[in-house]
Design an enzyme around this catalytic site. Structure first.
Site, mmCIF file in Angstrom:
data_model
loop_
_atom_site.group_PDB
_atom_site.id
_atom_site.type_symbol
_atom_site.label_atom_id
_atom_site.label_comp_id
_atom_site.label_asym_id
_atom_site.label_seq_id
_atom_site.Cartn_x
_atom_site.Cartn_y
_atom_site.Cartn_z
ATOM 1 N N GLU A 278 0.981 -1.290 -0.042
ATOM 2 C CA GLU A 278 0.082 0.074 -0.097
ATOM 3 C C GLU A 278 0.722 1.397 -0.108
ATOM 4 O OE1 GLU A 278 -2.610 2.792 -0.155
ATOM 5 O OE2 GLU A 278 -3.720 0.529 -0.033
ATOM 6 N N SER A 324 -5.923 1.620 -5.369
ATOM 7 C CA SER A 324 -5.501 0.291 -4.827
ATOM 8 C C SER A 324 -5.926 -0.732 -5.586
ATOM 9 C CB SER A 324 -5.960 0.012 -3.294
ATOM 10 O OG SER A 324 -5.239 1.006 -2.560
ATOM 11 N N HIS A 439 -0.194 3.603 5.152
ATOM 12 C CA HIS A 439 -1.347 4.640 4.623
ATOM 13 C C HIS A 439 -1.835 5.671 5.624
ATOM 14 C CE1 HIS A 439 -5.570 5.036 3.362
ATOM 15 N NE2 HIS A 439 -5.414 4.256 2.285
ATOM 16 N N ASP A 493 0.916 -0.402 -4.976
ATOM 17 C CA ASP A 493 -0.203 -0.308 -5.792
ATOM 18 C C ASP A 493 -0.077 0.996 -6.428
ATOM 19 O OD1 ASP A 493 -0.084 1.045 -3.255
ATOM 20 O OD2 ASP A 493 -2.470 0.951 -2.970
ATOM 21 N N HIS A 494 0.132 1.927 -5.764
ATOM 22 C CA HIS A 494 0.516 3.656 -6.236
ATOM 23 C C HIS A 494 1.426 4.340 -5.347
ATOM 24 C CE1 HIS A 494 -2.067 4.619 -3.086
ATOM 25 N NE2 HIS A 494 -3.097 3.888 -3.806
#
Length: 641
Positions: A278, A324, A439, A493-494
């Site tokens: 993440e 995501s 996150h 994911d990014h």
């Protein structure tokens, strides 16, 4: 001189609508203040110029949102000035305006993660979250100042509205009154229609998000011109999935080779373990930034850096989406997301050839692990479409003592659970783990406070914690009998919060680390070619000697010579196709820009000096879009020649 009938009403209506413009201007200023490090604006004049062009988009939004309010205000009636009618207008005005206005405030914060104004797809993402109340409370706690600004401005707005009182007037219904009211009603309706479209030219389509780019000198400026409710309204019922016919299908197949088959390695059946980390952007990983030459650079991944010394890494890797769920579809199924997410489109419920289906056909047990509440992010639903045998979430973990209070189980204990569960499985297995701790709200477990560097931006200590969780996983996994017969993949994911100017550049946004590790170190080294998430699927099938043809828009990163290294993604309302020495920007109709590979900030558009190499890149970009749309719409996401 006697005033025209209802003159005061029309004047007050104009003032009330003008108030909306004023508060949209304030929201635009605040949006820029919160995100000024992400948006390149050359001084006050440049900002005011963008605000001026933004008036067109504000007008469309304001007229959409206030359509009923305006309609009821100008209906040719005689009761419009009565107290009860005005009270009704008051509630209608603020119920619609404040709801739309609040979406601007979401992007004060959310923009730094998506680099785009929020759209309908952003709202769709929330539908998959079971803990919406908890997420809202967490957002309230961490970004209280945004809520405070919203409520203060709303209060001031209400006070100013109440100063625009209309006193009851007794009108005697007569021909002049109704004729004048009806004529004005029709004129105002016509003006509103023109305002909603963006102009009064019959031949011109209504303005959309892409039109904001007409007024900019830097791609990020488009989001200053836009407002969030406009982006949501314009994407509410849109479906950007439509077939294109840029060239014959035979030429598309020649340029892309969408059906792959490799014969480079003997057929084997190693376990495959994929970590989708993440927000674990490339910026945070020291080993992936050795050549960036960023002044005073700091990395936060000592374990990943050490693992990379024994791995094959790609230092020019990109995400093929910005959320995501986009990462999951890109990495596992090789399906990128462009203007609209594939997973939020009308087309994901179809047979999809992917790592899951191909490895299952070879006798693999397949599992998806995500420590959040089951179904979060849409992973469970999409995992079911892909055909995973098992899903392990917060429910299966079954110990809320390790819950982080917002998103899911802390990475360290969940990674240990991951290792333990894999040890209980029969080989060969394919397992995907999507982490949660790196996150927002950017916290680490209390026992680790102070252990990881706080760094330059809020996420840095969380990256350090997830890196530590990976270290603990590998320390435990290497003791297990399945370890030596496993290929591990690490990818993000990014990206997330940006600390360095280098990563604010358009073509460096959402760059991700891509790492392949096997204990025998069969694949080892550093590769700086173009690489992307959709390449992981074909690369793994090449590594294990998968013998059958399969559908893939990506390419094997270890041996594919038929398709050159490339990256395709969608940002700033254009397709960005990166190959060779250039980056092509294509808006779906025409090529709007070419940039040198080194010009990551899009400072020098080479569109007036197109070379043969650029022409080939543009053709391959069009071929990709054409095949992508056709296969998704026709439900041919399998090996169909």
């Amino acid at each position: 001189m006697k005033k025209f009938p209802r003159f005061t009403e029309y004047k007050i209506l104009a003032i009330r609508i003008l108030l909306v413009y004023v508060f949209y201007f304030i929201a635009r200023v605040l949006f820029f203040v919160y995100n000024q490090n992400l948006i390149k604006v050359e001084g006050l004049y440049d900002f005011l110029r963008l605000c001026y062009h933004g008036l067109v988009f504000d007008t469309t939004t304001i007229l959409y949102v206030n359509g009923l309010f305006i309609l009821f205000s100008v209906l040719p009636l005689v009761s419009n000035t009565k107290k009860k009618f005005q009270k009704f207008l008051f509630w209608l005005y603020f119920a619609t305006n404040l709801l739309a206005y609040s979406t601007n405030f979401i992007d004060f914060i959310y923009y730094r993660y998506s680099f785009n104004r929020s759209t309908r797809a952003s709202l769709d993402t929330l539908q998959n979250e079971s803990n919406k109340s908890l997420l809202f409370l967490n957002f309230l706690q961490n970004y209280w100042h945004v809520f405070l600004l919203f409520f203060v401005l709303s209060y001031i707005w209400i006070l100013l509205y109440k100063r625009t009182k209309i006193h009851p007037v007794k009108e005697h219904p007569n021909f002049k009154y109704f004729a004048f009211s009806t004529a004005n009603f029709l004129v105002i309706v016509a003006l509103c229609i023109g305002g909603i479209r963006g102009d009064f030219k019959k031949s011109t389509r209504p303005i959309n998000i892409l039109d904001a780019s007409r007024y900019i000198t830097n791609s990020s400026q488009a989001d200053v011109v836009l407002n969030t409710p406009f982006a949501i309204i314009r994407t509410w019922n849109t479906n950007s999935f439509k077939k294109e016919n840029y060239m014959p299908k035979a030429e598309v197949d020649k340029l892309l080779i969408p059906i792959k088959q490799y014969h480079n390695n003997p057929q084997t059946k190693p376990n495959v373990v994929i970590f989708i980390l993440e927000s674990f952007g490339r910026e945070y990983c020291g080993v992936f930034n050795k050549e960036t030459k960023i002044p005073d650079y700091e990395g936060y991944t000592p374990f990943v850096d050490s693992l990379a010394q024994h791995s094959l890494i790609f230092t020019n890797g990109y995400a093929n989406g910005w959320k995501s769920i986009h990462g999951v579809s890109s990495i596992i199924a090789g399906i990128p997301s462009f203007k609209d997410a594939f997973t939020s489109s009308p087309y994901p419920k179809q047979k999809i050839e992917s790592l899951v289906s191909t490895l299952k056909s070879e006798g693999y047990d397949t599992s998806f692990f995500h420590g959040a509440p089951n179904g979060s992010m849409g992973f469970l639903g999409f995992g079911n479409i892909l055909g995973y045998d098992h899903y392990y979430g917060k429910t299966e973990y079954n110990n809320d003592a390790d819950f982080d209070g917002v998103w899911g189980i802390w990475d360290e204990p969940f990674f240990q659970y991951f290792s333990k569960t894999l040890t209980e499985k029969k080989q060969p297995f394919m397992a995907t783990l999507f982490s949660v701790s790196s996150h927002e709200p950017y916290k680490v477990p209390a026992k680790y406070e102070g252990k990881f560097p706080k760094g330059k931006v809020n996420i840095n200590q969380c990256i350090g914690y997830t890196d530590y969780a990976l270290k603990r996983f590998f320390n435990e996994a290497k003791k297990q009998p399945w370890y030596k017969n496993t290929i591990f993949v690490l990818v993000a994911d990014h990206g997330n919060t940006v600390a360095y100017d280098e990563y604010l550049k358009e073509f460096n946004r959402n760059t991700v680390p891509i790492l392949f590790f096997s204990p025998d170190e069969k694949y080892k080294g550093v590769n700086d070619d173009w690489a992307q998430q959709i390449d992981i699927y074909p690369t793994l099938l090449d590594m294990i000697g998968y013998p059958k043809p399969f559908r893939s828009w990506g390419r094997s990163l270890i041996s594919d010579k038929q398709v050159p290294p490339f990256v395709v993604k969608y940002s700033q309302n254009v397709y960005q196709f990166m190959e060779g020495n250039y980056i092509c920007c294509f808006d779906g109709k025409k090529v709007v820009g070419f940039y040198a590979k080194e010009d990551k900030g899009m400072e020098h558009n080479l569109i007036k000096n197109v070379t043969p190499e650029m022409e080939v890149i543009a053709k391959r970009c069009k071929a990709f879009v054409q095949d992508y749309m056709e296969r998704i719409i026709d439900k041919r996401l399998t090996t169909v020649k």
